[in-house]
Design an enzyme around this catalytic site. Structure first.
Site, PDB file in Angstrom:
ATOM      1  N   ARG A   1       1.864   2.100  13.297  1.00 45.59           N
ATOM      2  CA  ARG A   1       0.971   0.839  12.886  1.00 45.59           C
ATOM      3  C   ARG A   1       0.927   0.866  11.285  1.00 45.59           C
ATOM      4  O   ARG A   1       0.338  -0.159  10.955  1.00 45.59           O
ATOM      5  CB  ARG A   1      -0.110   0.971  13.581  1.00 45.59           C
ATOM      6  CG  ARG A   1      -1.111   1.920  13.118  1.00 45.59           C
ATOM      7  CD  ARG A   1      -2.501   1.899  13.758  1.00 45.59           C
ATOM      8  NE  ARG A   1      -3.502   3.099  13.517  1.00 45.59           N
ATOM      9  CZ  ARG A   1      -3.523   4.207  13.541  1.00 45.59           C
ATOM     10  NH1 ARG A   1      -2.596   4.683  14.298  1.00 45.59           N
ATOM     11  NH2 ARG A   1      -4.439   5.006  13.271  1.00 45.59           N
ATOM     12  N   HIS A   2       1.395   1.428  10.659  1.00 49.04           N
ATOM     13  CA  HIS A   2       1.563   1.490   8.945  1.00 49.04           C
ATOM     14  C   HIS A   2       2.863   1.408   8.481  1.00 49.04           C
ATOM     15  O   HIS A   2       3.833   1.882   8.641  1.00 49.04           O
ATOM     16  CB  HIS A   2       1.001   2.815   8.576  1.00 49.04           C
ATOM     17  CG  HIS A   2      -0.462   3.055   8.838  1.00 49.04           C
ATOM     18  ND1 HIS A   2      -0.997   3.802   9.608  1.00 49.04           N
ATOM     19  CD2 HIS A   2      -1.934   2.563   8.269  1.00 49.04           C
ATOM     20  CE1 HIS A   2      -2.184   3.838   9.666  1.00 49.04           C
ATOM     21  NE2 HIS A   2      -2.693   3.221   8.718  1.00 49.04           N
TER      22      HIS A   2
ATOM     23  N   GLU B   1      -7.039  -1.397  14.843  1.00 45.03           N
ATOM     24  CA  GLU B   1      -7.442  -1.913  13.868  1.00 45.03           C
ATOM     25  C   GLU B   1      -6.633  -3.425  13.451  1.00 45.03           C
ATOM     26  O   GLU B   1      -5.664  -3.167  12.979  1.00 45.03           O
ATOM     27  CB  GLU B   1      -7.865  -1.600  12.648  1.00 45.03           C
ATOM     28  CG  GLU B   1      -8.878  -2.293  11.604  1.00 45.03           C
ATOM     29  CD  GLU B   1      -9.026  -1.607  10.469  1.00 45.03           C
ATOM     30  OE1 GLU B   1      -9.005  -0.620  10.356  1.00 45.03           O
ATOM     31  OE2 GLU B   1      -8.775  -2.418   9.337  1.00 45.03           O
TER      32      GLU B   1
ATOM     33  N   SER C   1     -10.522  -6.428   9.018  1.00 45.05           N
ATOM     34  CA  SER C   1     -11.479  -6.063   8.404  1.00 45.05           C
ATOM     35  C   SER C   1     -12.160  -7.188   7.549  1.00 45.05           C
ATOM     36  O   SER C   1     -11.449  -8.054   7.020  1.00 45.05           O
ATOM     37  CB  SER C   1     -11.342  -4.976   7.400  1.00 45.05           C
ATOM     38  OG  SER C   1     -11.195  -3.699   8.110  1.00 45.05           O
TER      39      SER C   1
ATOM     40  N   ARG D   1       0.920  -1.224  -0.219  1.00 46.98           N
ATOM     41  CA  ARG D   1      -0.014   0.144   0.014  1.00 46.98           C
ATOM     42  C   ARG D   1       0.833   1.308  -0.078  1.00 46.98           C
ATOM     43  O   ARG D   1       1.828   1.373   0.823  1.00 46.98           O
ATOM     44  CB  ARG D   1      -0.873  -0.077   1.281  1.00 46.98           C
ATOM     45  CG  ARG D   1      -1.731  -1.123   1.171  1.00 46.98           C
ATOM     46  CD  ARG D   1      -3.233  -0.970   1.598  1.00 46.98           C
ATOM     47  NE  ARG D   1      -4.080  -2.248   1.322  1.00 46.98           N
ATOM     48  CZ  ARG D   1      -4.990  -2.430   2.365  1.00 46.98           C
ATOM     49  NH1 ARG D   1      -5.387  -1.881   3.263  1.00 46.98           N
ATOM     50  NH2 ARG D   1      -5.690  -3.688   1.950  1.00 46.98           N
TER      51      ARG D   1
ATOM     52  N   ARG E   1       0.334  -6.580  13.000  1.00 49.76           N
ATOM     53  CA  ARG E   1      -0.391  -5.808  13.967  1.00 49.76           C
ATOM     54  C   ARG E   1      -0.689  -6.947  15.113  1.00 49.76           C
ATOM     55  O   ARG E   1      -0.625  -6.540  16.384  1.00 49.76           O
ATOM     56  CB  ARG E   1      -1.607  -5.135  13.492  1.00 49.76           C
ATOM     57  CG  ARG E   1      -1.208  -3.820  12.683  1.00 49.76           C
ATOM     58  CD  ARG E   1      -2.325  -3.245  12.281  1.00 49.76           C
ATOM     59  NE  ARG E   1      -2.162  -1.959  11.555  1.00 49.76           N
ATOM     60  CZ  ARG E   1      -3.142  -1.248  11.054  1.00 49.76           C
ATOM     61  NH1 ARG E   1      -4.242  -1.246  11.314  1.00 49.76           N
ATOM     62  NH2 ARG E   1      -2.611  -0.159  10.351  1.00 49.76           N
TER      63      ARG E   1
ATOM     64  N   GLU F   1       1.037   3.790   0.991  1.00 52.75           N
ATOM     65  CA  GLU F   1       0.219   4.750   2.140  1.00 52.75           C
ATOM     66  C   GLU F   1       1.490   5.811   2.805  1.00 52.75           C
ATOM     67  O   GLU F   1       2.469   5.147   3.239  1.00 52.75           O
ATOM     68  CB  GLU F   1      -0.059   3.942   3.343  1.00 52.75           C
ATOM     69  CG  GLU F   1      -1.573   3.487   3.188  1.00 52.75           C
ATOM     70  CD  GLU F   1      -2.201   2.965   4.241  1.00 52.75           C
ATOM     71  OE1 GLU F   1      -2.852   3.655   5.109  1.00 52.75           O
ATOM     72  OE2 GLU F   1      -2.065   1.768   4.429  1.00 52.75           O
TER      73      GLU F   1
END
Ligand code: 4AD
Ligand code: MG
Length: 434
Positions: free
Chosen positions: A222-223, A357, A360, A214, A408, A216
């Site tokens: 956390r990313h 999180e 999902s 990703r 995570r 991002e």
């Protein structure tokens, strides 16, 4: 195997036990420490499973005496009782082979006596792993992956591998890494979402343990831009069933005995202190969460996504694991199915641990006409998904699944506050090496 064979060990350090007293063993690893007290010296040798004390004298002392710490070494000798307070047993060296000498100064101290910041440790990750605190994270990681595979295999899931070089987006347009692929536009897969949905058409239940990419531009603990996920997808199950599966997988990863079984011997026994979360996991609706936040004075509208600040607040209200289900449809990707009794909401869920999180998931559309409409509603071009939509005309069953951010989960299991602790060679906006 002969104990005088130059590059083989007969035992790992943790296998040198009472029953071997008087016998000759050979161990192999790295010099952690040398304490020279004149006619004899004590050497601490570390391997992946622990450390052992070796006594050197005469010939063996002259070979090892001034050798640099962290050099690779093989020692054979007789096991005996020790007077040391750290080691009940020791090995009286008969033969010492310094295989390769470490070149000093070393960039970090892998014994951890001198602590280094995470960035410095990551720059020298291979050496950092000689620190048992660091290596135990990765021993645990391996055991947990094994444990998850066992859980899913016991539920008739088939492990699959899908391509990471792809021709169109899997999660919508944002955050894609694109590159030229023999004069065509290609991307790195953001998730195996579309493939796993296609595969249940015949394989019924699939899982993939693979990387997501990703683009991002997030600078958080956390990313990452490349991370590992455990993805599942199953035919003929709804989103509550998918939550049950997530809960079972998670519960098994927090079962220390099941995890210990999956490591060689007792290596992790002393090092492990898994958290002890409460099960079963609460299943809150998005609406309940919003109401909880309102009570705490948070200002946000029904239908809004939960900001970092809202999630932090929720994490204070709900410690440990909880599901947030029935999210507003507009916050979820095109493939998520709306709720049948409230078209504004969706059959979706996230698994949270405090503010974090982890998962999902949800029930997906299986009707190609509805799926096409959802693509258009979200501003995506169905033409770019024609190969995917076509599959839905081949008898697509109702299906549900989820994606678990594995790094995570490892943060939670190891009490790490930075995802970089749980990934060997993390990739983020700043870091491309080593
Ligand atoms: O929530 P995400 O984006 O969901 C999906 O990709 C769906 N296809 C899954 C499904 O089956 N419906 O990503 C799944 C998980 C997140 O919950 C989070 O734990 C993790 O992946 N994740 C990240 N981990 C590290 N760095 C990042 N940049 C992450 N982005 C998501
Ligand atoms: Mg998500």
């Amino acid at each position: 195997m002969s104990v005088f064979d130059d590059i083989h060990r007969t035992h790992y350090t943790d296998q040198v036990q009472e029953t071997l007293i008087g016998q000759v063993v050979s161990i192999a690893g790295w010099i952690e420490d040398i304490r020279d007290i004149g006619k004899v010296a004590f050497l601490t040798i570390r391997d992946i499973r622990g450390a052992a004390q070796v006594v050197l004298s005469a010939n063996t002392l002259s070979v090892a005496k001034d050798k640099p710490r962290q050099s690779a070494i093989i020692v054979s000798g007789v096991v005996q009782h020790s007077k040391s307070k750290d080691f009940p047993l020791e090995i009286k060296a008969e033969k010492v082979n310094i295989v390769t000498e470490a070149i000093h100064p070393l960039p970090i101290d892998p014994t951890g006596r001198v602590e280094s910041a995470i960035d410095k440790r990551l720059d020298s990750r291979a050496l950092d792993l000689r620190n048992p605190k660091t290596s135990s994270i990765f021993l645990l990681r391996s055991a947990v992956l094994d444990n998850i595979r066992t859980t899913l295999r016991s539920k008739a899931f088939v492990e699959v591998n899908t391509p990471k070089i792809i021709g169109s987006a899997s999660e919508g347009g944002a955050n894609l890494f694109g590159f030229e692929y023999f004069k065509k536009q290609a991307y790195l897969a953001q998730s195996p979402q579309l493939y796993k949905e296609q595969l249940i058409l015949a394989l019924d239940r699939v899982f993939e343990i693979g990387v997501y990419f990703r683009a991002e531009n997030s600078h958080t603990v956390r990313h990452l831009t490349e991370f590992l996920s455990v993805d599942i997808e199953a035919a003929f199950i709804n989103y509550e069933d998918a939550m049950d599966l997530a809960e079972e997988v998670i519960r098994n990863t927090f079962n220390v005995n099941k995890i210990i079984d999956r490591t060689d011997g007792d290596v992790l026994h002393d090092r492990l202190q898994l958290p002890t979360p409460r099960f079963p996991i609460d299943r809150l609706t998005y609406e309940q969460c919003i109401e909880g936040l309102w009570k705490e004075g948070e200002k946000l509208e029904f239908g809004e996504d939960l900001s970092d600040a809202s999630l932090r607040k929720l994490g204070e209200i709900h410690k440990g694991f909880y599901f947030i289900k029935d999210w507003p449809l507009k916050l979820k990707p095109f493939y998520i199915h709306e709720k049948l009794d409230n078209l504004e909401l969706s059959q979706s869920f996230d698994l949270q641990y405090g503010y974090l999180e982890l998962i999902s998931g949800g029930q997906r559309h299986h009707d190609p006409v509805k799926l096409r409409k959802r693509l258009i509603d979200q501003g995506l071009n169905p033409m770019n998904f024609d190969r995917h939509l076509r599959v839905f005309g081949w008898g697509m069953p109702p299906h549900s699944g989820w994606g678990l951010g594995f790094d995570r989960l490892m943060m939670v299991l190891t009490h790490s506050d930075n995802i970089r602790e749980t990934v060997l060679y993390p990739r983020d906006t700043e870091r491309l090496i080593p």
